[in-house]
Design an enzyme around this catalytic site. Structure first.
Site, PDB file in Angstrom:
ATOM      1  N   HIS A 132       0.870  -1.249   0.036  1.00  0.00           N
ATOM      2  CA  HIS A 132      -0.067  -0.146   0.125  1.00  0.00           C
ATOM      3  C   HIS A 132       1.168   1.235   0.067  1.00  0.00           C
ATOM      4  CE1 HIS A 132      -2.711   2.875   1.756  1.00  0.00           C
ATOM      5  NE2 HIS A 132      -3.662   2.210   1.537  1.00  0.00           N
ATOM      6  N   ASP A 139       3.222  -4.107   8.152  1.00  0.00           N
ATOM      7  CA  ASP A 139       1.862  -3.552   7.915  1.00  0.00           C
ATOM      8  C   ASP A 139       0.634  -4.429   8.408  1.00  0.00           C
ATOM      9  OD1 ASP A 139      -0.441  -2.414   6.834  1.00  0.00           O
ATOM     10  OD2 ASP A 139       0.307  -1.545   5.017  1.00  0.00           O
ATOM     11  N   GLN A 144      -4.379  -4.914   7.223  1.00  0.00           N
ATOM     12  CA  GLN A 144      -5.545  -5.876   6.724  1.00  0.00           C
ATOM     13  C   GLN A 144      -5.627  -7.218   7.146  1.00  0.00           C
ATOM     14  OE1 GLN A 144      -7.867  -4.857   4.588  1.00  0.00           O
ATOM     15  NE2 GLN A 144      -7.111  -3.032   4.039  1.00  0.00           N
ATOM     16  N   CYS A 180      -4.725   2.412  -3.690  1.00  0.00           N
ATOM     17  CA  CYS A 180      -3.514   2.857  -2.980  1.00  0.00           C
ATOM     18  C   CYS A 180      -2.329   2.076  -3.393  1.00  0.00           C
ATOM     19  CB  CYS A 180      -3.742   3.218  -1.606  1.00  0.00           C
ATOM     20  SG  CYS A 180      -4.875   4.716  -1.110  1.00  0.00           S
TER      21      CYS A 180
HETATM   22  N1  PMP Z   1      -1.802  -0.703   4.612  1.00  0.00           N
HETATM   23  C1  PMP Z   1      -2.892  -1.150   4.006  1.00  0.00           C
HETATM   24  C2  PMP Z   1      -2.565  -2.546   3.642  1.00  0.00           C
HETATM   25  C3  PMP Z   1      -4.100  -0.788   4.130  1.00  0.00           C
HETATM   26  O1  PMP Z   1      -5.166  -1.415   3.556  1.00  0.00           O
HETATM   27  C4  PMP Z   1      -4.502   0.655   4.472  1.00  0.00           C
HETATM   28  C5  PMP Z   1      -5.703   1.240   4.468  1.00  0.00           C
HETATM   29  N2  PMP Z   1      -6.353   1.064   3.199  1.00  0.00           N
HETATM   30  C6  PMP Z   1      -3.395   1.320   4.956  1.00  0.00           C
HETATM   31  C7  PMP Z   1      -1.992   0.645   5.062  1.00  0.00           C
HETATM   32  C8  PMP Z   1      -3.443   2.943   5.562  1.00  0.00           C
HETATM   33  O2  PMP Z   1      -4.380   2.552   6.682  1.00  0.00           O
HETATM   34  P1  PMP Z   1      -4.884   3.919   7.257  1.00  0.00           P
HETATM   35  O3  PMP Z   1      -5.342   4.876   5.996  1.00  0.00           O
HETATM   36  O4  PMP Z   1      -6.007   3.584   8.227  1.00  0.00           O
HETATM   37  O5  PMP Z   1      -3.622   4.473   7.980  1.00  0.00           O
END
Ligand code: PMP
Length: 421
Positions: free
Chosen positions: A135, A212, A215, A378
């Site tokens: 991401h 990270d 998910q 993203c």
């Molecule tokens: N990493 C992953 C794999 C995500 O799916 C997301 C959110 N879509 C994020 C990071 C970022 O999370 P947040 O916007 O809640 O900070």
């Protein structure tokens, strides 16, 4: 053979998704005149009454600023806030709650590592190992850091099913690797990555491992000490909790090496005009008034998920994914991305339908009351790697049912008709 919805229900009898739906008032909404089918859980999840009630109760009865006050409400708020930290730590199998640092979410947690650890540690020639699945939250902070420190970014590639290609792991992991930052579960493809294996190899070359967990925290039974990583970032809003609330877990000895990042109230021990000394963990990494109600809500979310049972949630999502993949395989012109085996993915499925733009697909489905996401999720480098501009993505959670999958399939059929496929 396609499993019937009733088979799916039988397989997931450990809990009753249809009954759990009653805990989520929003799922009774009508959207464009149709009952809502919410399949955008990888973006954010809906909130059960247990969470919204806990937040409302906190504001109605206990609200005050934490840590400093000498009055009754201040101590109630502090107890609620620090008690929440203990409950969230326990949810992740963490015994020492001081290892749980609150952040606004995964993005802030990763940036905290980049600035509080990386800025002082990384030098020209050092390497940070990422993957092409990441991401943007787990790419951009490292790009920014690499520009400032001269460190080099390296990447693990994927195979044709969107699984990490670990055949070259020993080539990309070297003595120069200082940090490995890897997503536990891909938000775009649902791939579950073998974090423990990667962590073991990374530790063998002396690198730290940041996961990270945006998910994975909502969907997998995550026991952090057993996972083998050193640092783990997560977001409350993806696991039935409030937005603006999440955390960074880190092994105490690793967090102790972090430089104070944000300066301000609550993170200090003593302050002189020209210098300060800093508080112990976790406060030294949490400057300013924290998101107290957010912590209360996140702890309520963790209690709620633990009460259902994370193994049962995972089994339910896997059964739904199996059913969805089987049904999708029958749709002409539909391309599904990611692992073919439902056991290798969480409840996320990315797809394209002929040459229909995913945005058009999402709009047609929205007209049917079905919420999915379309775009690059993203993960622009991953889209480029897959050779697509964007995909449509359906993502499941504990309150989704086989009936939701059926509605999605009906919606896709309607889109095929509308586009003359
Ligand atoms: N990493 C992953 C794999 C995500 O799916 C997301 C959110 N879509 C994020 C990071 C970022 O999370 P947040 O916007 O809640 O900070």
């Amino acid at each position: 053979m396609i499993m019937s919805p009733s088979t799916v229900r039988t397989r997931t009898s450990a809990f009753d998704a249809a009954r759990l739906r009653d805990d989520f008032p929003i799922l009774r909404e009508q959207v464009n005149g149709k009952p809502l089918v919410y399949l955008d859980n990888a973006a954010t999840t809906q909130k059960p009454r247990a969470v919204t009630d806990a937040i409302a109760r906190y504001y109605a009865h206990d609200n005050a600023n934490v840590h400093r006050g000498l009055h009754e409400l201040a101590s109630r708020a502090t107890d609620a806030f620090e008690g929440a930290r203990e409950r969230v730590a326990r949810f992740f199998g963490v015994a020492d709650a001081a290892e749980m640092v609150w952040t606004r979410g995964t993005t802030e947690a990763i940036n905290l590592v980049a600035y509080a650890w990386g800025l002082d540690r990384l030098r020209a020639g050092d390497e940070v190992l990422l993957s092409v699945l990441e991401h943007h939250s787990n790419l951009v902070p490292w790009q920014m850091l690499a520009q400032r420190t001269g460190a080099r970014l390296r990447f693990i590639d994927i195979d044709e099913q969107g699984r990490l290609d670990l055949s070259a792991l020993d080539e990309v992991l070297t003595k120069r690797t200082k940090l490995v930052c890897i997503g536990h579960v891909s938000n775009a493809l649902g791939t579950v990555n073998p974090v423990a294996h990667i962590a073991e190899r990374a530790h063998a070359v002396g690198a730290l491992v940041l996961v990270d967990g945006a998910q994975s925290a909502p969907h997998l039974p995550v026991d952090l000490p057993a996972l083998g990583c050193d640092l783990y970032a997560f977001s409350g809003h993806k696991m039935c909790g409030p937005t603006g609330m999440g955390g960074l877990w880190g092994r105490r000895d690793v967090l102790e090496t972090f430089a104070p990042f944000h300066g301000g109230g609550d993170m200090i021990d003593t302050v002189e005009l020209e210098s300060s000394t800093y508080a112990q963990l976790p406060n030294r990494l949490e400057a300013g008034t924290p998101h107290i109600a957010g912590a209360v809500g996140l702890a309520a979310a963790c209690d709620y998920l633990a009460g259902i049972g994370r193994d049962a949630i995972l089994a339910h999502e896997r059964a739904l994914m199996t059913y969805a993949l089987e049904r999708m395989a029958e749709v002409p012109d539909l391309t599904v991305y990611g692992p073919a085996d439902p056991a290798e993915r969480s409840g996320v499925v990315s797809f394209t339908l002929g040459d229909v733009h995913p945005h058009d697909l999402a709009t047609i489905l929205d007209g049917e009351g079905i919420a999915i996401r379309a775009g690059h999720h993203c993960a622009q480098p991953l889209m480029k790697r897959l050779g697509v501009g964007s995909t449509a993505r359906a993502s499941f959670y504990l309150y989704n049912t086989a009936g939701d999958v059926d509605r999605l399939m009906d919606g896709l059929e309607r889109a095929r008709r509308l586009f003359g496929l």
